[in-house]
Design an enzyme around this catalytic site. Sequence first.
Site, PDB file in Angstrom:
ATOM      1  CG  HIS A 239      46.501  40.792  36.937  1.00  0.00           C
ATOM      2  ND1 HIS A 239      46.874  40.002  35.863  1.00  0.00           N
ATOM      3  CD2 HIS A 239      47.499  41.680  37.108  1.00  0.00           C
ATOM      4  CE1 HIS A 239      48.066  40.399  35.427  1.00  0.00           C
ATOM      5  NE2 HIS A 239      48.468  41.420  36.148  1.00  0.00           N
TER       6      HIS A 239
HETATM    7  O1  RIB Z   1      49.581  37.860  39.111  1.00  0.00           O
HETATM    8  C1  RIB Z   1      48.691  38.900  39.431  1.00  0.00           C
HETATM    9  C2  RIB Z   1      48.245  38.784  40.843  1.00  0.00           C
HETATM   10  O2  RIB Z   1      49.355  38.946  41.697  1.00  0.00           O
HETATM   11  C3  RIB Z   1      47.256  39.894  41.266  1.00  0.00           C
HETATM   12  O3  RIB Z   1      46.383  39.386  42.242  1.00  0.00           O
HETATM   13  C4  RIB Z   1      48.139  40.933  41.881  1.00  0.00           C
HETATM   14  O4  RIB Z   1      47.457  41.692  42.885  1.00  0.00           O
HETATM   15  C5  RIB Z   1      49.189  40.080  42.526  1.00  0.00           C
HETATM   16  O5  RIB Z   1      48.683  39.663  43.770  1.00  0.00           O
END
Ligand code: RIB
Length: 310
Positions: A239
Amino acid sequence: MKKIPVWIDTDTGVDDAVALVTATHLEELNIVGVSAVSGNTSLENAFRNARDVLALVGRKDIKVYPGSDRPLVVPLRTAAHVHGQNGLGGAEIPLSDAPLETMKAWDALYEAAKEYKGELVVCPIGPLTNIAITIAKHPDIVDYIKEINMMGGAADGGNITPCAEFNVYVDPHAAENVFKSGIPVNMFGLDVTLKAYLDDDDIAEISSYGNPVSDLFRDSNHLIYEVRERLHFSGLAEHDSCPIVYTAHPDWFEGHKCGIFLETQGTITLGKTVTDLWTDFKYKDRHCQVFLDLQRDKFMNLIKEAYRSH
Ligand code: RIB
Ligand code: CA
């Protein structure tokens, strides 16, 4: 080549660590500063992890500043089931011996934004608490930030609830303040980040590189593997690397101009990033982009290259 000045705000969990490793590998970026925020884990862990990951990749010259230990309004919710008690899936790495910065994130980010006179790109990869506090304390910062390339939200769906993505859900009020600030926001939500995944062969390859940085990758992802098994999701979504890689390679991503507004009153829908992307109705204020796709091969090869290079 003129490097792009970048500020990274992180809740230094497992995929945040991948984003920091990737960011320090990108020659196009000048990482001006990093700030820590509570989210995946406590502020204390996020601050220590960011310092230690940067030291591990030989970049303890990059200063890390402490930010908020809680959201603006709602109680802090962390994600130890995914990122472990220490934020790095339980993986242990050497402590950084870089000097401890005591200036608060919102003051350090403001100073950096003024120094780079409208060129600074801010990449939040955790809850938006620090960014919202910066805007509230230093309102003129909106004139100095070029754009906010953030990981968070989702035009469709959610991960922490059916309607909301974790970063935005943890601090929906901060997210609302940031989206309403007028600073252009490029939102890398689940719509694109779930497509930015490492498959089992990618995971095995990076885990086999045999250097301290790839060993951190190998030793920190096991809890996520358990979660993805339950979700019947085969990939390991990176992500947080999406907004980072986009900042250096915007042509690898597909974005769509839209308006984005935050649900902060709902119970079932709390934290939903409501967009006018797929509706005849169009918001008047459309200073954002939602990203929906990427050139995954280029993205993955860059991440592998970053880990192979240590
Ligand atoms: O939903 C994904 C996000 O949430 C990413 O930034 C992961 O590190 C968590 O913080
Ligand atoms: Ca994160």
